[in-house]
Design a protein around this motif. Structure first.
Motif, PDB file in Angstrom:
ATOM      1  N   GLU A 113     -29.504  67.898  85.591  1.00  0.00           N
ATOM      2  CA  GLU A 113     -29.606  67.114  86.827  1.00  0.00           C
ATOM      3  C   GLU A 113     -29.990  67.967  88.032  1.00  0.00           C
ATOM      4  O   GLU A 113     -30.700  67.524  88.913  1.00  0.00           O
ATOM      5  N   ASN A 114     -29.540  69.206  88.064  1.00  0.00           N
ATOM      6  CA  ASN A 114     -29.809  70.065  89.220  1.00  0.00           C
ATOM      7  C   ASN A 114     -31.135  70.818  89.081  1.00  0.00           C
ATOM      8  O   ASN A 114     -31.321  71.857  89.684  1.00  0.00           O
ATOM      9  N   SER A 115     -32.040  70.298  88.275  1.00  0.00           N
ATOM     10  CA  SER A 115     -33.377  70.855  88.048  1.00  0.00           C
ATOM     11  C   SER A 115     -33.358  72.187  87.312  1.00  0.00           C
ATOM     12  O   SER A 115     -34.388  72.831  87.201  1.00  0.00           O
ATOM     13  N   SER A 116     -32.210  72.611  86.830  1.00  0.00           N
ATOM     14  CA  SER A 116     -32.164  73.830  86.030  1.00  0.00           C
ATOM     15  C   SER A 116     -32.395  73.450  84.570  1.00  0.00           C
ATOM     16  O   SER A 116     -32.566  72.290  84.233  1.00  0.00           O
ATOM     17  N   GLU A 117     -32.395  74.456  83.718  1.00  0.00           N
ATOM     18  CA  GLU A 117     -32.648  74.211  82.317  1.00  0.00           C
ATOM     19  C   GLU A 117     -31.559  74.881  81.490  1.00  0.00           C
ATOM     20  O   GLU A 117     -31.182  76.021  81.752  1.00  0.00           O
ATOM     21  N   GLU A 118     -31.027  74.166  80.532  1.00  0.00           N
ATOM     22  CA  GLU A 118     -30.042  74.718  79.602  1.00  0.00           C
ATOM     23  C   GLU A 118     -30.771  75.020  78.301  1.00  0.00           C
ATOM     24  O   GLU A 118     -31.578  74.224  77.830  1.00  0.00           O
ATOM     25  N   LEU A 119     -30.484  76.174  77.709  1.00  0.00           N
ATOM     26  CA  LEU A 119     -31.099  76.527  76.439  1.00  0.00           C
ATOM     27  C   LEU A 119     -30.063  76.442  75.329  1.00  0.00           C
ATOM     28  O   LEU A 119     -28.932  76.911  75.470  1.00  0.00           O
ATOM     29  N   LEU A 120     -30.474  75.834  74.229  1.00  0.00           N
ATOM     30  CA  LEU A 120     -29.645  75.768  73.037  1.00  0.00           C
ATOM     31  C   LEU A 120     -30.438  76.357  71.879  1.00  0.00           C
ATOM     32  O   LEU A 120     -31.667  76.279  71.843  1.00  0.00           O
ATOM     33  N   TYR A 121     -29.725  76.946  70.949  1.00  0.00           N
ATOM     34  CA  TYR A 121     -30.340  77.448  69.732  1.00  0.00           C
ATOM     35  C   TYR A 121     -29.963  76.468  68.631  1.00  0.00           C
ATOM     36  O   TYR A 121     -28.783  76.215  68.396  1.00  0.00           O
ATOM     37  N   MET A 122     -30.943  75.892  67.979  1.00  0.00           N
ATOM     38  CA  MET A 122     -30.701  74.852  66.983  1.00  0.00           C
ATOM     39  C   MET A 122     -31.212  75.314  65.627  1.00  0.00           C
ATOM     40  O   MET A 122     -32.328  75.822  65.522  1.00  0.00           O
ATOM     41  N   LEU A 134     -25.430  82.793  58.369  1.00  0.00           N
ATOM     42  CA  LEU A 134     -26.368  83.252  59.391  1.00  0.00           C
ATOM     43  C   LEU A 134     -25.645  84.215  60.309  1.00  0.00           C
ATOM     44  O   LEU A 134     -24.509  83.966  60.732  1.00  0.00           O
ATOM     45  N   LYS A 135     -26.299  85.327  60.596  1.00  0.00           N
ATOM     46  CA  LYS A 135     -25.817  86.246  61.620  1.00  0.00           C
ATOM     47  C   LYS A 135     -26.888  86.255  62.708  1.00  0.00           C
ATOM     48  O   LYS A 135     -28.004  86.715  62.496  1.00  0.00           O
ATOM     49  N   LEU A 136     -26.542  85.690  63.840  1.00  0.00           N
ATOM     50  CA  LEU A 136     -27.470  85.538  64.953  1.00  0.00           C
ATOM     51  C   LEU A 136     -27.028  86.448  66.088  1.00  0.00           C
ATOM     52  O   LEU A 136     -25.866  86.404  66.504  1.00  0.00           O
ATOM     53  N   THR A 137     -27.934  87.274  66.561  1.00  0.00           N
ATOM     54  CA  THR A 137     -27.640  88.132  67.703  1.00  0.00           C
ATOM     55  C   THR A 137     -28.536  87.707  68.852  1.00  0.00           C
ATOM     56  O   THR A 137     -29.763  87.714  68.730  1.00  0.00           O
ATOM     57  N   ILE A 138     -27.903  87.288  69.940  1.00  0.00           N
ATOM     58  CA  ILE A 138     -28.623  86.945  71.165  1.00  0.00           C
ATOM     59  C   ILE A 138     -28.190  87.967  72.194  1.00  0.00           C
ATOM     60  O   ILE A 138     -27.033  87.985  72.613  1.00  0.00           O
ATOM     61  N   ASN A 139     -29.137  88.843  72.559  1.00  0.00           N
ATOM     62  CA  ASN A 139     -28.841  90.019  73.376  1.00  0.00           C
ATOM     63  C   ASN A 139     -27.733  90.810  72.685  1.00  0.00           C
ATOM     64  O   ASN A 139     -27.922  91.265  71.587  1.00  0.00           O
ATOM     65  N   GLU A 140     -26.575  90.951  73.269  1.00  0.00           N
ATOM     66  CA  GLU A 140     -25.485  91.721  72.665  1.00  0.00           C
ATOM     67  C   GLU A 140     -24.461  90.837  71.952  1.00  0.00           C
ATOM     68  O   GLU A 140     -23.530  91.341  71.330  1.00  0.00           O
ATOM     69  N   THR A 141     -24.609  89.533  72.038  1.00  0.00           N
ATOM     70  CA  THR A 141     -23.636  88.606  71.470  1.00  0.00           C
ATOM     71  C   THR A 141     -23.990  88.291  70.014  1.00  0.00           C
ATOM     72  O   THR A 141     -25.097  87.854  69.715  1.00  0.00           O
ATOM     73  N   PRO A 160     -25.618  82.553  75.262  1.00  0.00           N
ATOM     74  CA  PRO A 160     -24.656  83.231  76.140  1.00  0.00           C
ATOM     75  C   PRO A 160     -25.271  83.429  77.530  1.00  0.00           C
ATOM     76  O   PRO A 160     -26.497  83.501  77.671  1.00  0.00           O
ATOM     77  N   GLU A 161     -24.420  83.488  78.538  1.00  0.00           N
ATOM     78  CA  GLU A 161     -24.917  83.700  79.896  1.00  0.00           C
ATOM     79  C   GLU A 161     -25.391  85.140  80.046  1.00  0.00           C
ATOM     80  O   GLU A 161     -24.774  86.075  79.531  1.00  0.00           O
ATOM     81  N   VAL A 162     -26.515  85.289  80.752  1.00  0.00           N
ATOM     82  CA  VAL A 162     -27.076  86.618  81.011  1.00  0.00           C
ATOM     83  C   VAL A 162     -27.450  86.711  82.481  1.00  0.00           C
ATOM     84  O   VAL A 162     -27.614  85.700  83.162  1.00  0.00           O
ATOM     85  N   GLU A 165     -31.891  86.287  82.745  1.00  0.00           N
ATOM     86  CA  GLU A 165     -32.566  85.165  82.083  1.00  0.00           C
ATOM     87  C   GLU A 165     -33.562  85.617  81.026  1.00  0.00           C
ATOM     88  O   GLU A 165     -34.563  84.953  80.767  1.00  0.00           O
ATOM     89  N   SER A 166     -33.290  86.761  80.421  1.00  0.00           N
ATOM     90  CA  SER A 166     -34.130  87.280  79.358  1.00  0.00           C
ATOM     91  C   SER A 166     -33.280  87.362  78.090  1.00  0.00           C
ATOM     92  O   SER A 166     -32.133  87.808  78.133  1.00  0.00           O
ATOM     93  N   TYR A 167     -33.863  86.931  76.981  1.00  0.00           N
ATOM     94  CA  TYR A 167     -33.111  86.900  75.737  1.00  0.00           C
ATOM     95  C   TYR A 167     -33.854  87.654  74.646  1.00  0.00           C
ATOM     96  O   TYR A 167     -35.072  87.531  74.512  1.00  0.00           O
ATOM     97  N   GLU A 168     -33.093  88.405  73.874  1.00  0.00           N
ATOM     98  CA  GLU A 168     -33.609  89.026  72.666  1.00  0.00           C
ATOM     99  C   GLU A 168     -32.836  88.407  71.512  1.00  0.00           C
ATOM    100  O   GLU A 168     -31.603  88.441  71.482  1.00  0.00           O
ATOM    101  N   ILE A 169     -33.567  87.816  70.576  1.00  0.00           N
ATOM    102  CA  ILE A 169     -32.937  87.098  69.475  1.00  0.00           C
ATOM    103  C   ILE A 169     -33.270  87.787  68.155  1.00  0.00           C
ATOM    104  O   ILE A 169     -34.433  88.090  67.869  1.00  0.00           O
ATOM    105  N   HIS A 170     -32.223  88.028  67.363  1.00  0.00           N
ATOM    106  CA  HIS A 170     -32.393  88.581  66.020  1.00  0.00           C
ATOM    107  C   HIS A 170     -31.547  87.747  65.068  1.00  0.00           C
ATOM    108  O   HIS A 170     -30.387  87.455  65.364  1.00  0.00           O
ATOM    109  N   LYS A 171     -32.121  87.354  63.952  1.00  0.00           N
ATOM    110  CA  LYS A 171     -31.374  86.531  62.999  1.00  0.00           C
ATOM    111  C   LYS A 171     -31.485  87.111  61.600  1.00  0.00           C
ATOM    112  O   LYS A 171     -32.530  87.631  61.206  1.00  0.00           O
TER     113      LYS A 171
END
Length: 183
Positions: A113-122, A134-141, A160-162, A165-171
């Motif tokens: 609603e506030n014009s921002s964007e939420e990201l989900l991993y599906m 599955l072992k998913l690493t998003i940045n350090e999480t 996870p919050e960062v 706003e940059s994400y590194e994803i490893h699965k």
């Protein structure tokens, strides 16, 4: 003379009723919404390139005004997103399908609603899926999830919050014996 007027009245009434019926049918065909499972399937098969798809809705998730639907299209993993309009109907926004995969993952952006964007991993799996973990690493999480091989499923993971706003994803995917699967 009276019969002629009566015929004209009947004819005018018939034309009005016919126009109302035709207008209603045309209006209903123009506006397809994702309000329930059957209407979601109708929306998908009305889209160009998806007309002949066999659609299996796995899960419907509402987040704010967004409706995320994990599904299989001819047993290929995919999803569709709807957004609630001012009348309370869910209007189609985007659809994605991964042909030839038994499991696939998506970064799903949701408007807020506030014009921002939420990201989900599906993650969506189909009937032929062999992945058990599955072992998913998003940045350090590090996030771990289990799956039932041979069972279709949908899993949503919040990013996870960062700070930047940059994400590194490893699965990494593993079978029931703990052996890593390469895709």
């Amino acid at each position: 003379m009276f019969k002629t007027r009566l015929r004209k009245v009947y004819l005018i009434l018939f034309v009005i009723i016919l126009l109302v019926i035709v207008t209603t049918l045309i209006d209903n065909q123009k506006h397809l919404y994702g309000n329930d499972i059957e209407s979601i399937k109708r929306v998908i098969t009305s889209l160009e390139g998806y007309e002949n798809e066999w659609v299996e809705v796995l899960e419907i998730m509402d987040r704010g005004d967004n409706r995320i639907v994990g599904l299989l299209l001819n047993n290929d993993p995919g999803y569709i997103i709807f957004q609630k309009n001012s009348e309370g109907n869910y209007k189609w926004i985007t659809i994605q399908k991964s042909t030839g995969y038994t499991i696939d993952s998506y970064v799903v952006p949701l408007a807020q609603e506030n014009s921002s964007e939420e990201l989900l991993y599906m993650i969506v799996t189909n009937w032929e899926n062999e992945v058990a973990n599955l072992k998913l690493t998003i940045n350090e999480t590090v996030i771990e999830r289990e799956f039932q091989p041979g069972e279709p499923s949908v899993t949503l993971i919040e990013f996870p919050e960062v700070d930047n706003e940059s994400y590194e994803i490893h699965k990494e995917f593993f079978d029931v014996n703990g052996q890593e699967l390469k895709f």
